[in-house]
Design an enzyme around this catalytic site. Structure first.
Site, PDB file in Angstrom:
ATOM      1  CB  SER A 148      56.233  17.357 -51.175  1.00 40.16           C
ATOM      2  OG  SER A 148      55.807  17.063 -52.476  1.00 40.16           O
ATOM      3  N   GLY A 181      59.736  12.669 -51.886  1.00 40.35           N
ATOM      4  CA  GLY A 181      60.927  11.852 -52.008  1.00 40.35           C
ATOM      5  C   GLY A 181      62.104  12.628 -52.537  1.00 40.35           C
ATOM      6  CG  ASP A 198      55.939  23.206 -49.419  1.00 43.80           C
ATOM      7  OD1 ASP A 198      56.165  24.075 -48.537  1.00 43.80           O
ATOM      8  OD2 ASP A 198      56.658  22.209 -49.589  1.00 43.80           O
TER       9      ASP A 198
END
Ligand SMILES: *[C@@H]1O[C@H](CO)[C@@H](O)[C@H](O)[C@H]1NC(C)=O
Ligand SMILES: *[C@@H]1O[C@H](CO)[C@@H](O)[C@H](O)[C@H]1NC(C)=O
Ligand SMILES: *[C@@H]1O[C@H](CO)[C@@H](O)[C@H](O)[C@H]1NC(C)=O
Ligand SMILES: *[C@@H]1O[C@H](CO)[C@@H](O)[C@H](O)[C@H]1NC(C)=O
Ligand SMILES: *[C@@H]1O[C@H](CO)[C@@H](O)[C@H](O)[C@H]1NC(C)=O
Ligand SMILES: *[C@@H]1O[C@H](CO)[C@@H](O)[C@H](O)[C@H]1NC(C)=O
Ligand SMILES: *[C@@H]1O[C@H](CO)[C@@H](O)[C@H](O)[C@H]1NC(C)=O
Length: 743
Positions: A446, A448, A572
């Site tokens: 999320s 990188g 997520d």
């Protein structure tokens, strides 16, 4: 506990406690007693399994060759979560056993009626009609109608609307036009139907035989060419072909309720609640069928004061309504026989399990929080006007960290929260990853890129490095940079206080430099997403293994929701954020989007939605309400992926993108999970199929539209534990139902 079986019903609910099935040569009469469901075959010949008396049915209906029973549940805290299960038995007169199958599990059914061949019910919350075993029935024509009561004939169904008007659907020409006016009760026979006005006057239409009586009635039971009515004085009057009438001995008896199917009629006596039946020679000489029948509160449900027009489904509804009967039952009951037989073998254990499942699912959610907004897998597009994947350059170390980042990092350090974490030097990490080379890159998180490498001491680690960009477009970039910094700090803060075997472990970070780097344990078997959707020969091709993965991940999320203080919402959850270690233990990763949730139970966070398309809670997306139930939704999507092997968003046979929720849930709700199961996994064994069906129901619950109706992660963990146990258990129930089939 948290839910009640309906043992007594509000009078508005109309479930029959007596059912009659007529086949060409047998009559099967069933009745609900105070605590049992008894059936009797006339003549003997239909083999009735002993029905477990610990299951409490709220109503029964029957037709030619089938018997269905309704199990109703109500949550004591919220009537909107009342629900029903309908189970049916298919029976034969040739010596075969009854075959058992659930055919409905969903919103509470206020009324259930069966004709000779079809079954229809009314969903309480919407007053909508729902029919089964009726491939030809065109339900689309009923979509704008809401009913307070229904009556099912041979190939038609009539409904009474809230204002007392009658509308008929199906093969309407066979019964003709219903009368105009306002009515309080309707009943259907084989090819005729009747209604009562609010003054208890009788009106009939269709092919009714015999002379319509002049009495006033409060209840009607219509058969084929024959009819009976319950008068206001509780006496029964019958009429029909060949001067059909009620036999002398019953004319002075008072009845609580009456039922009919084709030639046969039954009534419950008021005086001692015995069930008497008449209509053919065997029954006429054997009047009493059962004693102590539960008096069905079989009063009219109309006028139902609270009829509201059905609302159009929300545009973002996670699941469309179950496929119309014409698709789902296109080849009728018989083509489901294989599944039925499998399920039938273990039928009684299913019921208990299903009930246990319901018992478990009504816990209320504890406080929660959320996280989301990650990158998307290839199937989805980012919701944020994302440009995440754009720059693949690898900026050098000079990038100045924004002051806010520095501040928060030093805060974190001074709070001692990160004290057990290792600090890695940038030099070490650069060496290990060959300057963050593409060769070492294994994915995107999320905030990188993720790299895999072996440290000097031999440890294999995964390194997450925040992407920094030197490119222009200042305002946007700096905002995006800030978001990424936040994600980084979030993850560091979050992970530094979490320890659970189903959460990916953070080993340390790199803080002395302006790079934002986190170092994790490396999980050698990669993401669940890869195993489900990319690898050709994944070892995850067995149902017990898949359920185990689901259980592991559920435990990790449960820890975030229930045991982290304050609770954490991941935001997520998706298959690419579930990683597998060398021993196939699943761990949840990527906390870059996680948020600390409100600590009291009622509140929720409100923030702009982030997450991954296909996994995102529609309620969160639409209302921007973030609770732990948003993670539950996403987890439900992962369960559906595990069951179906399909991506959250995938293309259907015609190349049209489709959501796995829309595809799978309608089948699951009709107990047809075999239609959605991943074909690459060997067909479930009889004991596995129950576990798999159970997980299917659980998944469907997780993706219900209303967050409050979804189970908590604790309930999910409990249910998955049961499913896994069931999966590995020996099929002990197999022998039972077959041994009880003898006369
Ligand atoms: C009925 O269910 C109860 C509760 O699970 C169980 O203890 C009992 O053995 C069952 N009875 C039969 C006849 O299957
Ligand atoms: C049925 O619906 C009515 C009106 O929506 C509601 O008041 C009632 O509680 C519901 N009953 C059940 C058992 O869900
Ligand atoms: C009874 O009939 C059913 C349905 O027609 C059939 O599947 C079954 O094999 C028959 N059983 C026997 C014992 O003939
Ligand atoms: C169902 O009814 C609708 C509206 O009456 C009609 O447009 C549609 O073609 C019908 N479908 C079938 C399969 O008959
Ligand atoms: C009802 O009447 C029709 C027409 O007279 C006849 O064909 C049918 O067999 C009758 N049904 C019963 C159950 O008697
Ligand atoms: C119930 O009443 C009926 C009719 O009077 C009678 O025939 C029957 O024996 C009674 N049953 C019981 C259990 O008393
Ligand atoms: C109905 O079932 C109950 C419980 O299984 C049993 O005790 C009773 O004898 C049955 N009644 C009849 C009339 O078969």
């Amino acid at each position: 506990m948290f839910l009640l079986f309906f043992s007594s019903f509000p009078s508005i609910i109309s479930h029959s406690t007596v059912s009659i099935s007529e086949t060409s040569d047998h009559t099967l009469i069933c009745a609900l007693g105070p605590s049992f469901l008894n059936c009797s075959s006339f003549p003997a010949g239909i083999y009735i399994p002993r029905l477990n008396s610990s299951v409490s049915y709220s109503g029964i209906v029957a037709g030619e060759g089938f018997l269905c029973a309704l199990i109703s549940f109500s949550s004591s805290s919220s009537s909107s979560s009342s629900s029903s299960i309908m189970v049916c038995w298919r029976f034969f007169t040739n010596g075969s056993n009854m075959v058992y199958k659930r055919i409905y599990r969903g919103p509470f059914l206020r009324e259930l009626q069966a004709g000779n061949s079809h079954i229809c019910g009314l969903v309480n919350a919407t007053n909508r009609l729902h029919c089964w075993q009726w491939p030809e029935f065109n339900s689309t024509s009923a979509q704008n109608l809401s009913f307070c009561s229904i009556a099912v004939g041979e190939d038609f169904v009539c409904g009474l609307s809230g204002n007392g008007n009658i509308a008929c659907l199906g093969n309407v020409s066979s019964v003709g036009d219903p009368p105009k006016g306002n009515f309080s009760m309707i009943a259907a026979g084989f090819r005729h139907a009747c209604a009562l006005t609010f003054d208890n006057e009788l009106h009939c239409w269709g092919t009714m035989e015999g002379q319509k009586p002049q009495h006033k009635f409060k209840l009607l039971a219509l058969g084929e060419n024959r009819s009976c009515g319950l008068r206001l004085n509780d006496r029964v009057v019958c009429w029909g072909q060949n001067n059909f009438s009620l036999q002398e001995s019953l004319r002075e008896s008072s009845f609580a309720t009456i039922e009919a199917k084709r030639n046969i009629f039954c009534g419950v006596l008021i005086q001692n609640r015995s069930l008497v039946c008449w209509g053919n020679e065997i029954l006429d000489s054997n009047l009493i069928v059962f004693e102590k029948v539960r008096p069905g509160p079989y009063t009219s449900t109309c006028p139902y004061s609270d009829i509201t027009p059905p609302v159009a489904g929300p545009a973002l509804a996670p699941s469309s309504p179950p496929p119309a009967p014409e698709e789902s039952t296109s080849s009728g009951w018989s083509d489901k026989m294989i599944a039925c037989l499998v399920v039938g073998c273990v039928g009684s254990s299913v019921l208990l399990l299903t009930i246990g499942f319901f018992l478990l699912r009504y816990y209320k959610c504890k406080g929660c929080r959320v996280h989301d907004s990650g990158p998307l897998d290839e199937t989805g597009a980012p919701l944020e006007q994302g440009t995440r994947q754009q720059q693949q350059q690898h900026p050098q170390i000079e990038q100045a960290a924004p002051p806010v980042l520095e501040k928060r990092l030093s805060q974190l350090a001074s709070m001692g929260n990160a004290s057990h974490l290792e600090e890695f030097s940038l030099q070490l990490l650069l060496e290990a990853t060959n300057n963050f080379s593409e060769d070492h890159k294994v994915g995107e998180g999320s905030f990188g890129s993720v790299y895999r490498c072996t440290l000097g001491d031999g440890r294999e680690v995964a390194i997450k490095r925040a992407e920094t960009s030197s490119t222009s477009s200042y305002a946007v970039e700096s905002r995006r940079q800030e978001e990424k910094d936040n994600a980084f700090i979030n993850e560091l803060e979050t992970l530094s206080r979490l320890h659970h075997k189903n959460l990916v472990r953070l080993l340390g970070f790199c803080e002395d430099c302006n790079e934002r780097v986190l170092v994790y344990e490396y999980l050698s078997n990669g993401t669940l997403h890869n195993h489900l959707h990319k690898l050709q020969n994944s070892p995850l091709m067995s149902w017990p293994k898949r359920i185990k993965v689901a259980l592991d991940a559920a435990r990790g999320i449960e820890y975030l929701h229930e045991y982290a203080v304050p609770p954490i919402i991941h935001r997520d959850i998706k298959s690419s954020n579930i990683l597998l270690d060398s021993s196939w233990t699943a761990k949840v990763s990527d906390f870059g989007l996680s948020l600390t949730g409100p600590e009291d139970e009622e509140s929720h966070l409100s923030l702009s939605a982030a997450g991954t398309v296909g996994y995102m809670d529609p309620e969160y997306y639409r209302l921007q309400l973030l609770t732990t139930k948003s993670d539950v939704y996403s987890f439900g999507v992962v369960l559906l992926e595990l069951l179906s092997g399909m991506k959250a968003i995938h293309k259907n046979e015609n190349g049209v993108p489709r959501n796995v929720v829309d595809f799978a849930v309608p089948y699951i709700e009709q107990d047809e999970i075999h239609r959605v199961l991943d074909k690459r996994v060997p067909t479930p064994t009889p004991h596995e199929i129950e576990a798999v069906a159970y997980v299917g129901f659980l998944a469907a619950d997780c993706v219900t539209f209303e967050g409050q109706d979804r189970p908590s992660m604790t309930e999910i963990v409990n249910n998955l534990e049961r499913a896994l146990a069931l999966c590995s258990a020996q099929p002990t129930s197999l022998s039972r139902s077959t041994t009880e089939s003898s006369k």
